[in-house]
Design a protein around this motif. Structure first.
Motif, short mmCIF file in Angstrom:
data_model
loop_
_atom_site.label_atom_id
_atom_site.label_comp_id
_atom_site.label_asym_id
_atom_site.label_seq_id
_atom_site.Cartn_x
_atom_site.Cartn_y
_atom_site.Cartn_z
N GLY A 226 0.86 -1.18 -0.30
CA GLY A 226 0.01 0.14 -0.41
C GLY A 226 1.06 1.19 -0.13
N VAL A 227 -0.08 2.45 0.33
CA VAL A 227 0.83 3.46 0.33
C VAL A 227 2.29 3.76 1.20
CG1 VAL A 227 0.29 5.67 0.98
CG2 VAL A 227 -1.23 4.85 0.04
N ALA A 228 1.72 2.96 2.32
CA ALA A 228 3.48 2.87 3.25
C ALA A 228 4.40 2.36 2.83
CB ALA A 228 2.98 2.38 4.53
N LEU B 281 9.99 2.93 -3.69
CA LEU B 281 10.12 3.12 -4.93
C LEU B 281 11.34 4.21 -5.59
CD1 LEU B 281 6.48 2.65 -6.33
CD2 LEU B 281 8.01 1.04 -6.44
N ALA B 282 11.22 5.30 -4.39
CA ALA B 282 12.61 5.90 -4.68
C ALA B 282 13.84 5.73 -4.40
CB ALA B 282 12.24 6.77 -4.01
N LEU C 109 -2.48 9.46 6.01
CA LEU C 109 -2.48 8.47 5.56
C LEU C 109 -3.24 7.49 5.58
CD1 LEU C 109 -0.18 9.47 2.38
CD2 LEU C 109 -2.08 10.28 2.35
N SER C 110 -3.33 7.12 6.86
CA SER C 110 -4.25 6.09 7.80
C SER C 110 -5.03 5.85 8.71
CB SER C 110 -2.93 4.96 8.55
OG SER C 110 -1.98 6.04 8.99
N PRO C 111 -5.95 5.59 9.43
CA PRO C 111 -6.33 4.35 7.45
C PRO C 111 -6.70 4.59 6.63
CG PRO C 111 -7.97 5.00 9.73
CD PRO C 111 -7.18 5.49 9.86
N LEU C 112 -6.61 3.90 5.57
CA LEU C 112 -7.14 3.65 5.12
C LEU C 112 -7.62 2.27 4.04
CD1 LEU C 112 -4.62 5.25 1.90
CD2 LEU C 112 -6.78 6.69 3.12
N TYR D 241 -0.73 2.04 -4.63
CA TYR D 241 0.45 1.56 -4.56
C TYR D 241 0.48 0.78 -6.13
CZ TYR D 241 4.14 -1.01 -4.63
OH TYR D 241 5.97 -1.81 -4.89
N ARG D 242 -0.89 0.41 -7.05
CA ARG D 242 -0.48 -0.19 -8.22
C ARG D 242 -0.68 1.05 -9.22
NH1 ARG D 242 -2.90 -5.77 -8.10
NH2 ARG D 242 -1.91 -6.82 -7.06
#
Length: 381
Positions: free
Chosen positions: A256-258, A263-264, A280-283, A292-293
């Motif tokens: 997920g976002v975390a 990717l950096a 950005l939590s909780p999502l 993320y995808r």
């Protein structure tokens, strides 16, 4: 038997979807045709029954904008006028009653095959065949003219059929992409629900032990079980329309976002910057996994397809009840470029729509390519 089946399938074939509405190009075609008829009708020497012939030719004007909405009616009107002119030619063999601008009926034949149903195509082409045979007889066409006319008609029909079935293939591929996205989301739902149910089972086992030793703690365990169950039901409702086809055996939570900071990179080209702003939590797990995808897919597209790209930025921020993803690069883009209808973009768009959000992709105001997605914090129930 094969021929009969093909005829039956054509006869039962519905009209293709996606016919564009009447637009400026249609009115330009109408105006150009009307002007051509008037100019040719006035200036052409030796034209018999000049003004009746011009009036008949102008009957095509209302048929041209109808050609996609009412392809059979438009073809019958246009080719009916051509048939009347052939009849007039038979009654006056010494004069010329034809107009070169009447070749516009080929546009109506193309639209019939491109946008008509199977029954309309069969009926319309049969009528056109009769009119063409009458016209060839009235004009006393020789072998070369007959061959050229038939070849031209077959070319128009073949061209329309190619574009018709090419568009049908594209729509089928789009449906396959949507189905693949639904399957992927269903697998993520399976993983999420399995994770929650496992937690509920562990808490229930612990609660049974605690209830015998510390009865007052049992209420806390039951509250935790209720919370987990409510979250699980919420996730299931959010994906109620998703059909799952294959069994998934992995129970690990999806990325997920975390996981986006992974990717950096700064030691390879292009450089990838990742920034996360706001709480950005909780999502909802489907939203978390979708972000993320989509970021991963956008980064892959930038690396593979962007020209001269040196930097890609991934930015995620929360704005009230929605979370916004923006992936931009500094690659070269052509002025007025539009996003290619690739299956990666189709998949991301379908995923966003399934979750109640939206997605756009296109050239950025300062150059490069920008992909933006807006998703609700909690997926659609």
């Amino acid at each position: 038997m094969v021929t009969v089946r093909r005829r039956l399938s054509l006869w039962d074939e519905p009209r293709p979807a996606g016919a564009p509405p009447v637009g400026r190009l249609d009115w330009l075609l109408v105006g150009t045709y009307a002007l051509a008829v008037l100019v040719e009708g006035v200036l052409r020497p030796g034209l018999a029954w000049r003004y009746p012939v011009m009036a008949l030719a102008l009957l095509l004007v209302p048929a041209l904008p109808w050609r996609r909405d009412r392809p059979l009616v438009a073809a019958l009107v246009g080719w009916g006028v051509a048939g009347l002119l052939s009849v007039l030619q038979l009654t006056r063999p010494a004069g010329d009653v034809g107009l070169d601008s009447m070749t516009a009926v080929l546009v109506l034949l193309y639209s019939l095959v491109r946008w008509g149903s199977g029954r309309e195509i069969v009926a319309g082409t049969a009528f056109v065949t009769v009119v063409v045979a009458l016209g060839m007889y009235a004009a006393s066409a020789g072998g070369a003219e007959l061959f050229g006319g038939i070849a031209l008609l077959l070319f128009v029909v073949a061209l329309a059929a190619v574009f018709r079935y090419r568009a049908d293939l594209w729509r089928r591929q789009q449906r396959e992409v949507r189905n693949e996205e639904r399957v992927a989301l269903a697998r993520e739902l399976h993983d999420t629900v399995a994770h929650h149910v496992s937690a509920i089972a562990v808490q229930a086992q612990a609660g049974r032990v605690v209830a015998g030793v510390q009865p007052d703690k049992a209420a806390e365990v039951l509250a935790a079980i209720e919370s987990e169950a409510s979250r699980t039901l919420s996730e299931m409702r959010s994906m109620v329309r998703v059909l799952r086809e294959d069994e998934a055996v992995a129970y690990a939570p999806q990325r997920g976002v975390a996981d986006l900071p992974a990717l950096a990179r700064a030691d390879a080209m292009p450089v990838v910057d990742v920034s996360l702003d706001g709480p950005l939590s909780p999502l909802a797990p489907p939203v978390d996994a979708a972000l993320y995808r989509m970021a991963q897919e956008s980064l892959t597209n930038a690396v593979r397809h962007a020209r001269g790209v040196t930097r890609v930025g991934i930015h995620v921020c929360r704005e009230g009840d929605v979370v916004r993803l923006r992936v931009s690069d500094d690659g070269q883009t052509d002025p007025g470029a539009a996003p290619e209808p690739g299956f990666g973009l189709l998949g991301m768009t379908e995923r966003a729509h399934l979750l109640g959000g939206s997605m756009s992709a296109g050239p950025g105001p300062e150059g490069g390519w920008v992909v933006e997605a807006v998703l609700p914090v909690q997926a659609l129930a």
